[in-house]
Every structure is written in C-alpha cells, then in structure tokens.
Enzyme design. Sequence first.
Site, PDB file in Angstrom:
ATOM      1  N   HIS A 185      25.439  46.428  49.585  1.00  0.00           N
ATOM      2  CA  HIS A 185      25.724  47.699  48.930  1.00  0.00           C
ATOM      3  C   HIS A 185      25.725  48.844  49.938  1.00  0.00           C
ATOM      4  CE1 HIS A 185      25.575  45.649  45.231  1.00  0.00           C
ATOM      5  NE2 HIS A 185      24.281  45.680  45.026  1.00  0.00           N
ATOM      6  N   ARG A 332      45.530  42.425  43.191  1.00  0.00           N
ATOM      7  CA  ARG A 332      44.837  41.140  43.268  1.00  0.00           C
ATOM      8  C   ARG A 332      44.431  40.728  41.862  1.00  0.00           C
ATOM      9  NH1 ARG A 332      39.425  40.700  46.722  1.00  0.00           N
ATOM     10  NH2 ARG A 332      38.560  41.786  44.924  1.00  0.00           N
ATOM     11  N   CYS A 492      42.916  42.991  54.527  1.00  0.00           N
ATOM     12  CA  CYS A 492      42.392  43.926  53.527  1.00  0.00           C
ATOM     13  C   CYS A 492      40.869  43.913  53.472  1.00  0.00           C
ATOM     14  CB  CYS A 492      42.970  43.652  52.146  1.00  0.00           C
ATOM     15  SG  CYS A 492      42.464  42.083  51.422  1.00  0.00           S
TER      16      CYS A 492
END
Length: 559
Positions: A185, A332, A492
């Site tokens: 995170h 996606r 990506c």
Amino acid sequence: MAETLSGLGVSPGRAAGRVCRMAGPPELPAPSPVTDADAELDQAMNALRATVAELEARAEKAPDADARAILEAQSFIADDPGLHESVEANIRSGKDAAHAIDEACAHHRRALLAAGGHFAERAADLDDIRNRAVASVLGLPLPGVPDPGHPFVLVATDLSPADTVNLDPGAVLALVTEKGGPTSHTAILARARGLPAVVACRGAGDIGEGTWVSVDGLRGEVEVGIGEEAAAEIRRRAEADRRRAGSVRGPGRTSDGHPVKLLLNIGSAADLAPRDPAPSAEGAEGVDAEGVGLFRTEFLFLDRREEPSREEQVAAYAAVLRAAPGGHVVVRTLDAGTDKPLPFLGLAEETNPALGVRGLRVSRVRPEVLDTQLDAIAEAARETGTEPWVMAPMVTTVAEAADFAGRARARGIAHVGAMVEVPAAALRAGRLLEELDFLSIGTNDLSQYTFASDRQHGELADLLDPWQAALLQLIADCAAAGRAAGKPVGVCGEAAADPLLATVLVGLGVSSLSMSAPGISPVRESLAAHSLARCRDNARIALAADDPGQARKAIVPDR
C-alpha cells in the site's frame, strides 16, 4: 558522519528533511475481569463499527480510485462477520473488549499469513484495524500521521492504507518504512502522490526523531545525519528537477525523436477528472498523457455481493472512454482472485491463491462473467464511437490467448491483447502475438512468478526489484517478439514510472509506458534527455549487471 541505509526504492524522486516517526500501536493494559459480557460485547462492537465508519469516511475523501478501493477493502475486513464472531467468542470466554479484539485480529492475521500470496498483504490491514479498535475501546487517540507543524520525512515500521491515503504532500516530504515491498500500500499510494519512498529499509527503525535525512526513491537510499545545509541543497535540486520536468510537454519521445507512448494507469473515470494538483505531483488534468494504458475494471466489482449489471458496467466503461486523453484506452478485463476476492463469484478457498483461479482463469468456472463484461465493453464502444483496446490478465498459454481473442472479436472488439505476467507467456510471446494484436507487461506479477517471491514478503523485496536482469531479459524477449510481428508491446507495471529504468525499457524495445499520473512528467523528461542509442546502451548495461544496485550505479542519467 552521514550513514547510508539501503532499501527498495518504490517511488522515484529526492527529498530531504527532519524525521518524524509514526506513533506505535496502543499498548494493552493488564486484562480486566468481565462482570457483564453483554456490555463488554457492546463496547467491542461499537469500537469495530466506529473503525468501519472511519475507514468508509476516509474512502469517500480519497483522492483517487486506488486509495478508495484499498480503504473500502479494509473497511470490509473490519466489518467481516467472521471477525465479529471471533471477538464475541473471546468475550464469552471471559476476555475484556480490548483483549478480545486483539486476540481475534491476531487469529485472523495468522490465517491470512498462512494463506500466503496476496492474502498476506491483508495482515497489515488487520494490524491497523486492531490498533484503531483497541484505541477506541481504551479511549486513546487513534494512531496516525504526526503533525509537527513543519515539513518532514515520515519514518515508520509500516504504513496502513488509512495512514497513507490522506497524506498531505505539502507536509510529508518522503516516506521510509522498515517493511513493505514494491506493491505494498505504501508503494502504490506514494507513487500516486508523487512522494519519494523507500521500503524494506533495514535500520530505519534506529533513525532518531528530528534527524536530518535525504531520501532517494529511485536508488532506494536513505542518507542519515546529513545536516541542515545539505538538506537545503537537496531540496533546491529536487525543486529544479520538478520545474524542468514540467517544462517538457507533448508526446513521449527520445532526444532524437523515437516515439514512446506515455499512458495512464486508472481505476475509473474519476481518475481522469480535474482536481487540484498537489505541490509535488500533478493532477490528472495537468498530465499530458497520450491515453490510458491500463484501465483496471475490477474496482467496479470489489466487495460486491452481486455482480454489477451489464447496464452499470456499460455506464462505467463509457465514462472512461469519453474522458480519456486522446481517446486511447486499454481495458483490462476483470482481474479477480488473490488480493481482490470478489464475494459474488463464490470461488472456493485455495491453499495458494496466487497460483490458483485468478484473472482470466475465473472464466473457467464462471464464463458468463467475462461474457457479460465483453458485451458491456462492446456496447460502451458503440455508444461513444470509440475503439477500445481490450486485454486479459494472467494469460498463460496460446490456447487461452486464442480463446479470449475469439470471444472478444465475436463482439466486434478489434484490438485484443493480453497481459504478460507469468514467464510462460513471456517465453511464448511470439506465438501469442500470432493470436493477439498487442501485449502489455505487468512487471509486478512477472517479477513475483519469475523469482518465486511473494510480492508482499518484505524480506524478499530485493528479488522483486524491477532492475533484476532476469526480469529485464523476459521484457526484452517480449519486445523482440513484438518487433518481429510488427505489433506493440508495452509495460504497464509501475516500473514504467522509474525515469531511469524507462530509458532501459525503451532500449529493450518497449513501445509504450503506462503509469500513475505523477510519473508521466519525470519519465517524459528523462526520455527527452536520452537518444535511442543511449537507451539501447543502458539496456545492455542493465542486462549485463549481476544485481540491481550494480545496474543503477552503472547507468548515469543524462542532464
């Protein structure tokens, strides 16, 4: 004398300032006797409900979809009936509210760690839930980011989503944690805010409060005890770098004009909406991007008890197609499983979910979910008059690629591709491109599977460094297959946001780089300072290096 600590650089940039440390978790007092179990249970449940409410409130104020999704997932854990049942069982056995919550969270934490894979990441969420709920029961201040009244470098053992999501980039100069990895995170949210960050930094816990430090989020170095004058000079240079990065506009290209598409990673149309840019980062409206290279559709599905309707999906996809810069969007399809459990799917629990039913593999057991999503994407394309590119996650074999391409093209979707996230796909990239129109390399997962290293295992973070030569070799192989087929191959993963590594990726033959908004300008400026020949030289140096640190030191950025 200054000392240099090494960790994993997960968000590029340089900063310097005085250290402020996160307060530790609330300490439990000695157990107290329980005379009224129902009253004790009420107190514990009220604390958990307050924690849920606070996390939900933070999610509503979150500045981007990534942060919002992380906090919503954490609030879902805090509201989990299984956790509440464990707390109640502990209280009925004679434990007071604080100890009941502590023990229940510890029990579920152990279960998540035992599950491994992305589930292990959720252990940090439980730590934060425990700390907030226990503090609420004991009437103590909630744990959180300090506010010393001056800009500072935040140092912590680890940071929870609630700690990180609303960080003020005007006050927090950089982040340094002892734990964490490139997909933690802390890493995700630091990149989203343009904050330099170093995680898995050994010795960070020994840095004293108020110590002057510099943080290099590209090289993963923290210099301790530098002095105020040195810190001021580092800040001056960092500010000059930011101004210079903002001065380069237009499409991505090398100094000799070789084009490299610079694209955005987003979770919803909200990530493309105008907002005030932070002092050290650009808002989406300030980013001169050439389109969207990764639209993560799973954020529409997270924590849903029922599948989003086709109509709801059409509206969400159409909003992105209309708002995307340049009209270019790579969608996606649903990347479910592991760290993105979706209750409505009803998937069975797995011993090793990272190696189980995730991504495209979900269509093996729930094919109608993918069919509905492809129908919705096709309808959104017709409504908006656009031609989205659509790719599937976790494609492993040529047969999977061919099946996905057939299903997409049957609905009128013209540009069909796949994520390269496992070595099997990279090794067969040439054959995949006989069935597909493009490939997009997800460096986070490709690292995990190449090095057999859990993405959330702090002790193994060095194996997930995107400068590892084995990973770069797989990227080079994919790019070579793309050149042979005359088809684009992009990256990506957030490795694309590393300005120096971007030159290596272009040198390997990658045709596009997709990243969070704050990474666009520094990468554009870095490419503009390097010729294609220099990028190819950098690629050769990185491939020949025995370790990531050696590669970084051997490649000096042009200025």
